[in-house]
Design an enzyme around this catalytic site. Structure first.
Site, PDB file in Angstrom:
ATOM      1  N   GLU A 316       0.828  -1.208   0.000  1.00  0.00           N
ATOM      2  CA  GLU A 316       0.000   0.000   0.000  1.00  0.00           C
ATOM      3  C   GLU A 316       0.865   1.262   0.000  1.00  0.00           C
ATOM      4  OE1 GLU A 316      -3.291   2.145   2.966  1.00  0.00           O
ATOM      5  OE2 GLU A 316      -2.051   0.484   3.676  1.00  0.00           O
ATOM      6  N   LYS A 380      -9.767   2.414  -2.806  1.00  0.00           N
ATOM      7  CA  LYS A 380     -10.212   1.904  -1.513  1.00  0.00           C
ATOM      8  C   LYS A 380     -11.604   2.412  -1.173  1.00  0.00           C
ATOM      9  CE  LYS A 380      -8.611   1.474   3.287  1.00  0.00           C
ATOM     10  NZ  LYS A 380      -7.569   1.872   4.264  1.00  0.00           N
ATOM     11  N   CYS A 437      -5.360  -2.348   3.150  1.00  0.00           N
ATOM     12  CA  CYS A 437      -5.229  -2.167   4.590  1.00  0.00           C
ATOM     13  C   CYS A 437      -6.375  -2.862   5.331  1.00  0.00           C
ATOM     14  CB  CYS A 437      -5.146  -0.683   4.919  1.00  0.00           C
ATOM     15  SG  CYS A 437      -4.687  -0.306   6.622  1.00  0.00           S
TER      16      CYS A 437
END
Length: 576
Positions: A316, A380, A437
């Protein structure tokens, strides 16, 4: 012996036949605590429960946490009389639950404090909000769960089912309300053992939570059971439950390895870049060179780097700059990729706003080949409140006070658009279900029900939390998603835990926290058929929850009065 002071005999519960004196006396003393002593005991019991979570995995610690919780709820009938008997009992149960949850979350999430020290000059003074404030807020879910359990409470084994119902319902709510935060859900006590975790392929994480409470709270009846069957039956049933789960899980896992996807050789890069250096633009050249050097490193005399793999995966937010707007850096990456090789990387990206609109930034996954960007991108969806954006109405107020989210992006990140199928096409790979994440901690949200993907891909940066339980807890939860969905997991982190697992959750390769290097592995196939959880979601969990409620209400219906203070004597529950 004389009754302990404080309650008339007519309020006694209908328990009979005293349990062993020492254990019964202990249960009585726990149940009869009050005030700050009661709350401190609940806090300590909850804190013990954190040892059942990764990386410790001490399942008996959850017994130590839940058995006193049962006894404390037994004594909730001694709550404030000023509110009336019923309201006072529920208020006492809620207070016990809040203290228990506060202790559990404080002991399980203390490592969040490390994130406040990355830029200590800006955030250190806010550390109490993360280390104590968040657990205090999350404790409200357990307050609701304990109060809900007390509504269905009864003196015998039925109260174990009541507690499983109350905690199971509150944990589901914790995972969904206010953007959700299902971190260290109690089901993870079972969800980190290879055999026990296989049940998640049917009932999911929240179903494991119900079973964990049923199994680990059952020994409470050893001190308060009426007859031998009521006293010993729940503990024997708990042992049978755990043995059955383990046996079924062992039978589900094949003896040999899962076949690999032909023609796919992955290289996961774990750069272990210090967190305080990752987002500094002055380090752009060194960071990019570090990634390129690791990606093409030889791992053995017969391995020559990129020539021996098909896909390179970076974690990430790999760059302290916008790769889409930096043609020089993009050119260096594409030039380093041999023909036919593909890079999958985390990166911040910005859209092209219309005139008069502000620039929107996204936490994304990009796919790069020798010719440039290929295959599309994933933005995301589930952003971290206060970490990647300031939520809702609080945004303007907090910014007026000079506060900002941890990631220094103007205006914070913007959430991507909801997906209805595998959202990332990567040349040479099966359809990819991506997550970034902590998106990986949310059960049932990673893989599409319409079009089944071939793998779960999780890119993360756990460097915020250093060498603490946090990164290990994060990996354990992502690993359970592989079992729930019947899909292999490919996970690349800035620093630990980078790994590849098969669809049964077996780890086939891993780089631990603090390691720098690469992990070369083939990609395991997904299961031929979707798991029941992948097809039906939390339906079976709902059935478990309803079953616990019916058991608890059935037991309560057969009892005219709940457990109260008079049910305990110094040697244990009073006889008939």
């Amino acid at each position: 012996m004389s009754r302990l002071a404080g309650a008339p005999a007519r309020e006694a519960g209908p328990l009979v036949a005293p349990a062993p004196a020492a254990l019964g006396a202990l249960a009585g003393r726990v149940a009869l605590t009050a005030g700050l002593t009661r709350l401190a005991l609940a806090w300590a019991a909850g804190a013990c429960g954190a040892l059942a979570m990764p990386p410790f995995g001490i399942l008996p610690a959850l017994v130590v946490a839940l058995v006193p919780a049962v006894w404390l709820l037994d004594g909730a009938a001694t709550g404030s009389r000023r509110l009336g008997r019923r309201a006072g009992t529920l208020a006492a149960a809620a207070a016990i639950g809040w203290a228990w949850g506060f202790g559990y979350m404080t002991a399980g999430l203390w490592w969040l404090g490390a994130a406040f020290l990355v830029e200590a000059d800006q955030f250190a003074y806010l550390m109490p909000l993360g280390v104590l404030g968040l657990p205090a807020v999350l404790g409200l879910f357990y307050a609701a769960g304990f109060a809900l359990a007390r509504l269905a409470w009864s003196p015998g084994p039925g109260r174990i089912a009541a507690l499983a119902f109350g905690i199971g319902a509150s944990e589901w709510l914790r995972g969904h309300l206010f953007t959700g935060f299902p971190w260290n859900t109690l089901g993870m006590a079972l969800g980190q053992n290879l055999w026990l975790m296989q049940a998640a392929s049917v009932i999911g994480l929240y179903g494991l939570t119900v079973l964990a409470v049923l199994a680990c709270a059952a020994p409470a009846t050893l001190a308060t059971g009426a007859r031998p069957a009521a006293r010993f039956g729940p503990s024997l049933a708990a042992l049978a439950l755990l043995a059955g789960l383990a046996g079924a899980g062992a039978l589900r896992i094949p003896a040999g390895p899962v076949p690999d996807v032909p023609g796919v050789r992955l290289r996961l890069v774990q750069p272990n870049v210090p967190q305080d250096a990752r987002f500094n633009p002055r380090n752009r050249e060194g960071i990019l060179q570090h990634y390129l050097g690791l990606s093409d490193s030889a791992t053995a005399p017969d391995r020559s780097g990129l020539a021996d793999v098909t896909h390179v995966i970076w974690p990430e937010s790999a760059f302290p700059f916008l790769i889409q707007r930096d043609p020089q850096a993009l050119g260096r990456i594409t030039a380093a990729l041999p023909p036919g090789k593909v890079l999958v990387t985390g990166a911040a990206r910005a859209d092209e706003p219309l005139p008069g609109e502000r620039l929107h930034f996204f936490n994304s996954i990009l796919v790069i080949g020798p010719e440039g960007f290929v295959g599309g991108a994933y933005d995301k969806l589930h952003l971290v409140p206060f970490g990647e954006y300031l939520p809702g109405p609080a945004d303007a107020v907090l910014r007026a006070l000079g506060l900002r989210q941890f990631v220094a992006v103007p205006g914070g990140f913007t959430a991507g658009e909801a997906r209805h199928g595998p959202a990332l096409a990567v040349p040479g790979l099966p359809p990819v279900a991506p997550s970034i994440c902590y998106e990986a901690i949310f059960p049932g949200t990673l893989a599409s029900r319409r079009e089944r993907p071939g793998l779960l891909l999780n890119l993360t940066n756990d460097g915020w939390f250093g060498d603490t339980p946090g990164p290990r807890q994060h990996f354990a939860q992502a690993r359970l998603r592989a079992v729930e969905e019947g899909l292999p997991l490919v996970r690349a982190a800035n620093t630990g835990v980078s790994a590849v697992t098969d669809p049964f959750g077996r780890v086939v390769g891993l780089l631990p926290v603090g390691a720098e290097g690469v992990l070369d592995r083939n990609l395991p196939r997904n299961l031929a058929e979707s798991t029941l959880y992948a097809r039906f979601g939390d339906v079976f969990f709902a059935g478990l929850l309803l079953g616990c409620l019916l058991l608890a209400l059935g037991a309560r219906h057969g009892r005219s009065r709940p457990l109260a203070r008079g049910a305990y004597r110094e040697e244990g529950p009073r006889s008939g």
